[in-house]
Design a protein around this motif. Structure first.
Motif, short mmCIF file in Angstrom:
data_model
loop_
_atom_site.label_atom_id
_atom_site.label_comp_id
_atom_site.label_asym_id
_atom_site.label_seq_id
_atom_site.Cartn_x
_atom_site.Cartn_y
_atom_site.Cartn_z
N LEU A 34 -2.19 0.80 -4.78
CA LEU A 34 -1.99 -0.60 -4.39
C LEU A 34 -1.07 -1.22 -5.42
CD1 LEU A 34 -2.76 -2.89 -2.45
CD2 LEU A 34 -4.62 -3.48 -4.02
N THR B 298 -8.98 -1.44 5.05
CA THR B 298 -7.84 -0.84 5.73
C THR B 298 -8.24 0.51 6.30
OG1 THR B 298 -6.31 -1.96 4.25
CG2 THR B 298 -5.48 -0.02 5.40
N TRP C 5 -10.70 -1.65 -1.25
CA TRP C 5 -10.29 -0.28 -1.55
C TRP C 5 -9.41 0.26 -0.43
CZ3 TRP C 5 -14.32 4.24 -1.99
CH2 TRP C 5 -13.77 5.27 -2.77
N GLN C 6 -8.22 0.76 -0.76
CA GLN C 6 -7.24 1.19 0.23
C GLN C 6 -7.27 2.70 0.43
OE1 GLN C 6 -5.38 -1.14 1.99
NE2 GLN C 6 -6.83 -2.48 0.93
N ASP D 167 -5.98 3.77 -6.14
CA ASP D 167 -7.10 3.84 -5.21
C ASP D 167 -7.50 5.28 -4.90
OD1 ASP D 167 -6.44 1.13 -5.22
OD2 ASP D 167 -7.12 0.88 -3.16
N ARG E 178 0.87 -1.18 0.00
CA ARG E 178 0.00 0.00 0.00
C ARG E 178 0.90 1.23 0.00
NH1 ARG E 178 -2.42 3.50 3.82
NH2 ARG E 178 -4.57 4.11 3.31
N GLU F 15 -8.78 -7.23 -3.73
CA GLU F 15 -8.35 -6.52 -2.52
C GLU F 15 -9.23 -5.30 -2.27
OE1 GLU F 15 -5.85 -6.65 0.81
OE2 GLU F 15 -6.13 -8.05 -0.85
N LEU G 155 0.73 -5.30 2.96
CA LEU G 155 -0.56 -5.95 3.21
C LEU G 155 -0.45 -7.46 3.18
CD1 LEU G 155 -2.99 -3.71 1.11
CD2 LEU G 155 -2.26 -3.45 3.49
#
Length: 265
Positions: free
Chosen positions: A124, A253, A179-180, A70, A13, A177, A163
Motif C-alpha cells: 500500500l 479489498t 489490509w490489502q 501488506d 495498491r 486503511e 484506492l
C-alpha cells in the motif's frame, strides 16, 4: 475534492504476479528491493501523467511517500544466458578510441545474467502532497497516458490499483486503511489468529529525522543522465484493520492477483 491549499493523500495498491524495484542494478545482475522505491513510484506517476523521460519530476519527487507491506511475497531469481546468434564472441564493455566496443579477451561466447523479482507481493503506497496535484495524479493513474508497471515494464499491476484520496496525516492514513490482501489470505490468517480486528504491518515512511538514508529520489530519468539523490526514512509497524470484522466505512479489498484462488486455498 480537497480544498485549495490543503494536502491530500493518494493511496495506490501495488500488487501483481511479479514486481521488481531495483536501485543498484548492473547489466548482468538486476536486483530488487523488498519494497517499492521512491524512484519507482515517481516513475509510475510520471508515466501515468504522460511525461517523457526528459521531463522534469521535481514536483513528483517532492511528494511524501509511505509504503506499507501488506504481503511481502517471495524472491524469484530469473536466470539467463546471452550469446551472439551468429556464433561470434561477445563484445566487452570497453570501447576503442573510435568509440566501438572491443571484443572480449579471452573470447567469451556466453554471458550469464540474473534478474530478481518479488512474486505475489502486495504493498500500500501513500503519496502525500498539494490537493490539486494529488487530484491530477489520481486522474492520470486512472487514465494513464503510458502503460503502467511495477518497477519493470513487464510487471503489469493487478486491479484495483487506485484506492482513492484520503485526508489526514500520511501515517494515520496508512494505519486506517484495511489490509490489502485477497480474501483467501485474510481468512487463513483469521483462522490462525482468532479473527483479530487488527494486524501489525511493517511500513517505511519519509521522515527528515529518520535513521536510514535511501538513494532513490529521482532528479532525472533521461536515459543519458539518470541521476538520483537521497532521502531520510523511518521504519515502523502499523496496526491496520484486517477486514475480518464488519466496518461499513472501510470494506476490505477483494480484487487483485491470487494464484491459488481456483484451488480454494
Amino acid at each position: 475534492m480537497t480544498p485549495p491549499g490543503h494536502t491530500s493523500v493518494l493511496l495506490l495498491r501495488l500488487a501483481a504476479p511479479l514486481q521488481s524495484w531495483g536501485d543498484r542494478s548492473t547489466f548482468n545482475r538486476r536486483e530488487t528491493r523488498p519494497e517499492p522505491t521512491k524512484s519507482g513510484v515517481v516513475g509510475l506517476l510520471a508515466a501515468a501523467a504522460g511525461r517523457s523521460r526528459h521531463a522534469g519530476v521535481d514536483d513528483l519527487a517532492g511528494l511524501g511517500l509511505g509504503i506499507r507491506v501488506d504481503q511481502p511475497g517471495s524472491l524469484l531469481r530469473d536466470y539467463h544466458t546471452v550469446s551472439d546468434y551468429r556464433g561470434r564472441p561477445l563484445l566487452s564493455a570497453a570501447v576503442s578510441a573510435k568509440g566501438a566496443q572491443k571484443p572480449t579477451s579471452p573470447a567469451k561466447r556466453t554471458h550469464i545474467t540474473q534478474r530478481f523479482y518479488l512474486q505475489d507481493a502486495v504493498f500500500l503506497a501513500a503519496v502525500e502532497g498539494p490537493g490539486e496535484l494529488i487530484t491530477a495524479l489520481e486522474y492520470a493513474v486512472r487514465h494513464p497516458a503510458f502503460p503502467l508497471s511495477l518497477g519493470r515494464r513487464s510487471c503489469v499491476p493487478a486491479q484495483p490499483l487506485v484506492l482513492g484520496q484520503r485526508t489526514g496525516a500520511l501515517e494515520d492514513v496508512l494505519r486506517a486503511e484495511p489490509w490489502q490482501v485477497t480474501k483467501a489470505v485474510r481468512d487463513r490468517w483469521g483462522r490462525r489468529n482468532g479473527n483479530a480486528a487488527h494486524v501489525d504491518l511493517p511500513a517505511t515512511l519519509d521522515d527528515p529525522a529518520g535513521d536510514e538514508s535511501r538513494d532513490d529520489v529521482p532528479l532525472s530519468f533521461a536515459p543519458t543522465n539518470r541521476t538520483f539523490t537521497t532521502r531520510r526514512i523511518r521504519h515502523t509497524y502499523l496496526a491496520a484493520p484486517t477486514g475480518l470484522t464488519p466496518d461499513p466505512e472501510h470494506p476490505p479489498t477483494t480484487g487483485g492477483h491470487d494464484p491459488f484462488a481456483l484451488l480454494g486455498w
